[in-house]
Enzyme design. Structure first.
Site, PDB file in Angstrom:
ATOM      1  CB  CYS A  50       1.485   2.157  11.708  1.00 39.26           C
ATOM      2  SG  CYS A  50       0.991   1.132  10.335  1.00 39.26           S
TER       3      CYS A  50
ATOM      4  CB  SER B 225      -2.032  -3.605   1.191  1.00 37.25           C
ATOM      5  OG  SER B 225      -1.215  -4.483   1.920  1.00 37.25           O
TER       6      SER B 225
ATOM      7  N   GLY C  84       0.808  -1.216   0.000  1.00 37.28           N
ATOM      8  CA  GLY C  84       0.000   0.000   0.000  1.00 37.28           C
ATOM      9  C   GLY C  84       0.841   1.264   0.000  1.00 37.28           C
ATOM     10  CB  THR C  85       3.853   2.234   1.960  1.00 41.09           C
ATOM     11  OG1 THR C  85       3.266   2.004   3.232  1.00 41.09           O
ATOM     12  CG2 THR C  85       4.778   3.436   2.043  1.00 41.09           C
TER      13      THR C  85
ATOM     14  CG  HIS D 288       0.141  -7.166   4.814  1.00 48.07           C
ATOM     15  ND1 HIS D 288       0.169  -6.942   6.162  1.00 48.07           N
ATOM     16  CD2 HIS D 288       0.349  -5.971   4.220  1.00 48.07           C
ATOM     17  CE1 HIS D 288       0.393  -5.647   6.379  1.00 48.07           C
ATOM     18  NE2 HIS D 288       0.502  -5.040   5.210  1.00 48.07           N
TER      19      HIS D 288
ATOM     20  CD  GLN E  31      -6.854  -1.128   7.470  1.00 49.11           C
ATOM     21  OE1 GLN E  31      -7.626  -2.073   7.657  1.00 49.11           O
ATOM     22  NE2 GLN E  31      -5.593  -1.161   7.870  1.00 49.11           N
TER      23      GLN E  31
END
Lengths: 381, 381
Positions: free
Chosen positions: B323, B198, B70-71, B200, B178
């Site tokens: 995080c 993402s 995602g980042t 995971h 999310q």
């Protein structure tokens, strides 16, 4: 010809008839430090030698952390009979250095055909003619070529400062209150440096403090044990006394009564360990529980001397030592310890002992202390 | 019993995902750029994964770029704006994940006027404030699909409509990390220009994600090299990761009991803490709350204390956001929602998976009830 480490010791020189006892202890500590590198350690002629190690650099780092070692030198051992070879080697070792130098010879083998001044002149002249960029200055040289004539000839240029102090085990035993902050590992280091064997007590307030906080303290103990030759670390479950103090005692005395519990528990563990003193990282006025009045109140329950080697140090001085010994970064990890979780808003800064005693008289002190001592987990790091 | 309720931090890859990746590494290990038949097979599988993602999102399969997660996908979308020399305004919601917030703030130093869109008390975008912030020179608006801390579902449709009216040329980037698979989304119908996802977080592997982007988006390469991924992200494709992601999408249970289980947990916690129970976020049974996230506080027990207590029962939950466990501070999202400090300090984030069972929820609630009774004895003063 071979490479070895030549170790020099400092303060033990000042010892009289019991010098062999201290020497023996130091050799044992050096052996312990060298063991992972498989080296040979022996004492000869007031020097300790290490040879045949697998990793010279790592071995020197380990030896430089042995209390009692004043300095160490990576040296060349060679046959003393061939003086020409000695000169050649000396010139080779000086190659690449620039500035001023001198040769400093020491001749403990008095049968050697040349005197020390003769060696200085001959070897110095040879180096001067066989290197570039070096001139002689016998008063304030930048580099010193040391040539020691003993059973063999030993040559070295580089001298690495070590920690100094006295060999661990020659100064008795003491128990350190290890919190996870910056100060307590430094306090342990300073007392350990005087030859004192250290055991440590950490107070853990699960679930108010975390597994990470405990791991952090274990890491600190490991870092400290590199100097202190192993530390027996007791992790004490401290939640129950803290909650009880919190519920039953006046808020302003909370921290102080907690410190008194810590002292009692640490003293009991110290007795078990055969230790005769406690060590804390306290420094006058740093926090409310470290005013002179507060320290008097905590000392009152220790029942043995409490060593506070940082008592006159500023924070910045303590940080400097922590950085030098390698504990600072770990100490700065942000996990809360039991002292900060239960901090009262307005702690008493000038407590009176009789008031504190009265404030804690409602507690089952012996029961709480014994439960903590019995519940302590012992880790050998 | 183990109860993992931190699925917004990461999820356990399913057996079929692990198998798909293992098979890929054992037998399907070929480089998709190679010329021979087995490599072509691999290339086809990558194309199939793009198709699958595009179908889920109502997007064009030719415009799906695989990233490391995602980042990277967020960074690619946001930092591509750097090549727009006109400058202009960039908007992002105050509760964006750092993967969006930090690159947006980076733009601020490079000629862009970067502004935060505030939240209301339930953690939703304040439309009146957004309307005031939208200027004709707005280039980019970043809005997350679901807030990772509170589970608030952002009003993408309304935001897109406002964009169309006030600054039609502005791109709308949605961080769907999310939301992907847990909530349906139609990028084409909504007018979303780019979307990050993402692997995971949906029982796929770590190290894989994707950026899905529309025709108006001009991306700039952030890794130069062999020209893979349309020259936007050079480097041999993470084939096992991509096949793991594909299997995770395929096997994600469309019908699941997340919402029912979340409400089951909510009801139990309200019963346990009574007046001291607070939900931080939108009304959990309403349409603005995601089915898998519940953020709530059981005052006065601090988040980390409850988390450490629960870990002993093998119940794993997060404080605010996973995080930020290494930074001790109150979450920016809860601060933006003006949650009172003592409520925020107790905030727990429960995040469920389609595989979470009602039995696990009951077990977790029982554990919380037991600890709450004990831990509420101590309140920080």
């Amino acid at each position: 010809m071979r490479q070895l480490i030549l170790i020099r010791y400092g303060e033990i020189y000042l010892k009289g008839l019991n010098r062999p006892y201290f020497m023996h202890a130091l050799v044992e500590r050096v052996k312990q430090a060298v063991r992972p590198f498989g080296g040979k350690v022996w004492l000869h002629d007031a020097r300790i030698f290490v040879s045949d190690m697998t990793d010279m650099e790592a071995c020197m780092t380990a030896v430089s952390k042995v209390f009692g070692v004043h300095s160490l030198c990576p040296a060349i051992e060679m046959d003393k009979a061939d003086f020409n070879a000695i000169c050649e080697k000396a010139a080779e070792m000086m190659q690449g250095l620039t500035g001023t130098f001198k040769v400093d010879a020491r001749r403990s083998d008095k049968r050697y055909p040349m005197t020390s001044p003769e060696i200085n002149m001959e070897a110095g002249g040879y180096i001067l003619h066989h290197t570039e960029g070096l001139t002689v200055d016998i008063h304030k040289p930048e580099h010193v070529m040391n040539i020691e004539i003993r059973d063999h000839a030993y040559l070295y240029v580089k001298v690495i400062e070590a920690v100094g102090g006295m060999p661990v085990g020659t100064g008795g035993k003491a128990t350190l209150l290890l919190s996870g902050g910056i100060d307590s590992p430094v306090a342990g280091y300073m007392i350990g440096k005087r030859g004192v064997e250290i055991s440590a007590v950490h107070f853990h307030s699960y679930p108010y403090t975390s597994e990470r906080a405990k791991e952090k303290v274990i890491t600190l103990a490991k870092q400290l044990s590199e100097y202190c030759c192993g530390i027996r670390l007791y992790v004490v479950p401290f939640t129950e006394p803290q909650l009880t103090i919190h519920e039953k005692c006046p808020e302003e005395y909370g921290t102080l009564i907690m410190r008194r519990f810590m002292m009692r528990i640490a003293a009991k563990i110290a007795e078990k360990e055969g230790a005769r003193a406690l060590i804390t990282g306290e420094s006058i006025g740093q926090v409310a529980s470290q005013t002179i009045e507060a320290l008097c109140c905590t000392d009152a329950v220790a029942g043995m001397p409490v060593f506070r080697p940082l008592i006159g140090n500023d924070k910045i001085e303590i940080i400097r030592i922590a950085e030098k010994i390698g504990t600072y970064e770990t100490s700065c990890l942000p996990y809360e310890d039991c002292c900060t979780v239960f901090t009262p808003r307005h702690p008493a800064t000038h407590p009176k002992l009789d008031h504190v005693e009265k404030a804690e008289s409602c507690l089952d002190i012996e029961g709480l202390v014994n439960a903590c001592v019995e519940g302590a987990e012992l880790l050998e790091v | 019993m183990e109860c993992y309720l931190d699925n917004s931090a990461t999820t356990q890859p399913t057996e079929s995902v692990v198998r798909a990746m293992g098979d890929c590494m054992r037998t399907g290990y070929f480089n998709p750029s190679a010329l021979y038949a087995p490599a072509v097979q691999v290339e086809k599988q990558l194309a199939a994964c793009r198709e699958l993602i595009a179908a889920r999102l109502h997007a064009d399969a030719k415009r799906v770029i695989f990233t490391s997660g995602g980042t990277e996908a967020d960074n690619l979308a946001i930092l591509s704006l750097l090549s727009d020399r006109r400058g202009g305004r960039v908007l992002f919601t105050v509760g964006e994940h750092p993967a969006v917030r930090v690159p947006c703030e980076y733009l601020r130093g490079h000629g862009f006027d970067v502004q935060e869109i505030p939240y209301d008390g339930a953690g939703l975008v304040r439309m009146d404030a957004l309307e005031a912030l939208m200027t004709p020179d707005t280039r980019l608006i970043c809005v997350m699909q679901v807030n990772n801390e509170t589970g608030a579902v952002m009003p993408i449709r309304e935001i897109a409509a406002l964009r169309d009216r006030l600054c039609p040329q502005a791109l709308l980037h949605v961080d769907g990390v999310q939301g992907f698979m847990r909530l349906p989304i139609d990028l084409r119908a909504l007018g979303v220009d780019s979307y990050a996802l993402s692997g995971h977080k949906i029982h796929g592997p770590k190290g894989i994600g994707a950026l899905v982007y529309g025709e108006r988006v001009k991306l700039t390469a952030r890794a130069l090299g062999g020209g893979q991924e349309k020259n936007l992200r050079s480097g041999t494709e993470n084939v096992p990761g991509i096949l793991g992601l594909m299997e995770a999408i395929r096997s994600y249970p469309a019908e699941n009991a997340m919402q029912a289980n979340k409400m089951r947990l909510h009801d139990r916690l309200r019963e346990i803490a009574g007046e001291s129970f607070y939900v931080n976020g939108p009304q959990p049974d309403g349409p603005l709350a995601a089915p898998h996230i519940l953020n709530c506080s059981l005052v006065p027990v601090r988040s980390e204390t409850m988390i450490y207590a629960l870990e002993a029962d093998h119940v794993y939950v997060a404080a605010g956001s996973a995080c930020s466990s290494h930074k001790q501070k109150v979450s920016t999202v809860l601060t933006a929602m003006q949650v009172p400090r003592r409520v925020a300090e107790s905030a727990l984030r429960f995040s469920l998976s389609p595989f979470t069972t009602a039995e696990q929820i009951d077990y977790a609630a029982d554990c919380i009830a037991r600890h709450f009774e004990m831990l509420k004895r101590y309140e920080r003063r």
